[in-house]
Design an enzyme around this catalytic site. Structure first.
Site, PDB file in Angstrom:
ATOM      1  N   SER A  49       0.830  -1.194   0.000  1.00 48.33           N
ATOM      2  CA  SER A  49       0.000   0.000   0.000  1.00 48.33           C
ATOM      3  C   SER A  49       0.872   1.254   0.000  1.00 48.33           C
ATOM      4  CB  SER A  49      -0.966  -0.047   1.192  1.00 48.33           C
ATOM      5  OG  SER A  49      -2.000   0.902   1.048  1.00 48.33           O
ATOM      6  N   ASP A  54      -9.415  -4.631  -5.505  1.00 43.97           N
ATOM      7  CA  ASP A  54      -8.928  -3.734  -4.456  1.00 43.97           C
ATOM      8  C   ASP A  54      -9.823  -2.495  -4.352  1.00 43.97           C
ATOM      9  OD1 ASP A  54      -7.481  -1.974  -2.785  1.00 43.97           O
ATOM     10  OD2 ASP A  54      -5.562  -2.754  -3.492  1.00 43.97           O
ATOM     11  N   HIS A  60      -7.750  -5.447  -0.890  1.00 40.96           N
ATOM     12  CA  HIS A  60      -6.554  -4.742  -0.419  1.00 40.96           C
ATOM     13  C   HIS A  60      -5.913  -5.590   0.678  1.00 40.96           C
ATOM     14  CE1 HIS A  60      -4.070  -1.195  -0.470  1.00 40.96           C
ATOM     15  NE2 HIS A  60      -4.180  -1.027   0.830  1.00 40.96           N
TER      16      HIS A  60
END
Length: 223
Positions: free
Chosen positions: A105, A158, A190
């Site tokens: 991320s 995601d 995610h």
């Protein structure tokens, strides 16, 4: 809060004589006996997308638009911190080309940017569910590590860092990186998956295999 999922995880993998781990994230399982794993913790700061409340973050997040405003000062400050951590390991005896930098991320975004602005050759880069910050500055902003292996992984479901961001980043990086691979994980959000972990383990085993002399030293020290 949804914005919290976009933050934090950054990690290093490097050849060393012992296995060491700092921090608790799923990716430490990728370490091998000859690899040291470092998982730095993001500092706490106000984050615009979190209504200005303080939370762990490497830099401020100001927009969910791929072309929205970015915290260039904060990104560069975080990059300097990453570079100093890499330099510390080099001073400790680890060759730069035996160090892999990666992240998930926001951490993956920072890993990409930090590698491309680091002048010494690294072993490779792992970029998970992320994007390339300040992408409009590339490829001209890159000062190094354009000829090392990169692996970029992204789930096609995601909801936090859109899959299209990963695709756009992959398309851009292919224009100026010699060896880059973009892997899609069907149905993954995610997060991570067993398939992704297997791909990353294979990537790491390939770019930082055990060093014969290190193995001999370990055997001697264990006797």
């Amino acid at each position: 809060m949804q914005q919290q999922s976009i933050l934090q995880h950054l990690f290093f993998f490097m050849d060393l004589e012992i296995l060491g781990m700092v921090g608790l994230v799923p990716w430490v399982q990728l370490g091998s006996p000859h690899v040291k794993v470092i998982c730095p913790t993001a500092p706490t700061m106000p984050v615009t997308l979190n209504a200005g409340f303080r939370m762990p973050s490497w830099f401020d997040l100001r927009s969910l638009d791929a072309n929205g405003p970015e915290d260039e000062e904060g990104i560069r400050r975080a990059t300097d911190l990453v570079h100093s951590m890499i330099e510390q390991e080099i001073k400790g005896g680890i060759a730069s080309n035996r160090i892999v930098i990666g992240g998930f991320s926001q951490g993956g975004a920072l890993a990409l940017y930090s590698a491309l602005l680091f002048p010494k050759p690294l072993a490779g880069v792992i970029a998970l569910s992320c994007w390339l910050p300040l992408h409009k500055q590339f490829p001209s902003a890159a000062v190094g590590n354009t000829d090392i292996p990169y692996i970029q992984c992204h789930g096609d479901c995601d909801p936090i860092v859109p899959y299209k961001w990963g695709q756009m980043t992959a398309s851009l990086m292919k224009q100026f990186l010699k060896t880059t691979e973009f892997k899609t994980y069907r149905g993954m959000m995610h997060s991570s998956s067993d398939d992704e972990m297997r791909d990353l383990k294979s990537f790491l085993d390939k770019i930082i295999p055990p060093d014969f002399t290190t193995t001999i030293r370990n055997k001697y020290r264990c006797m």
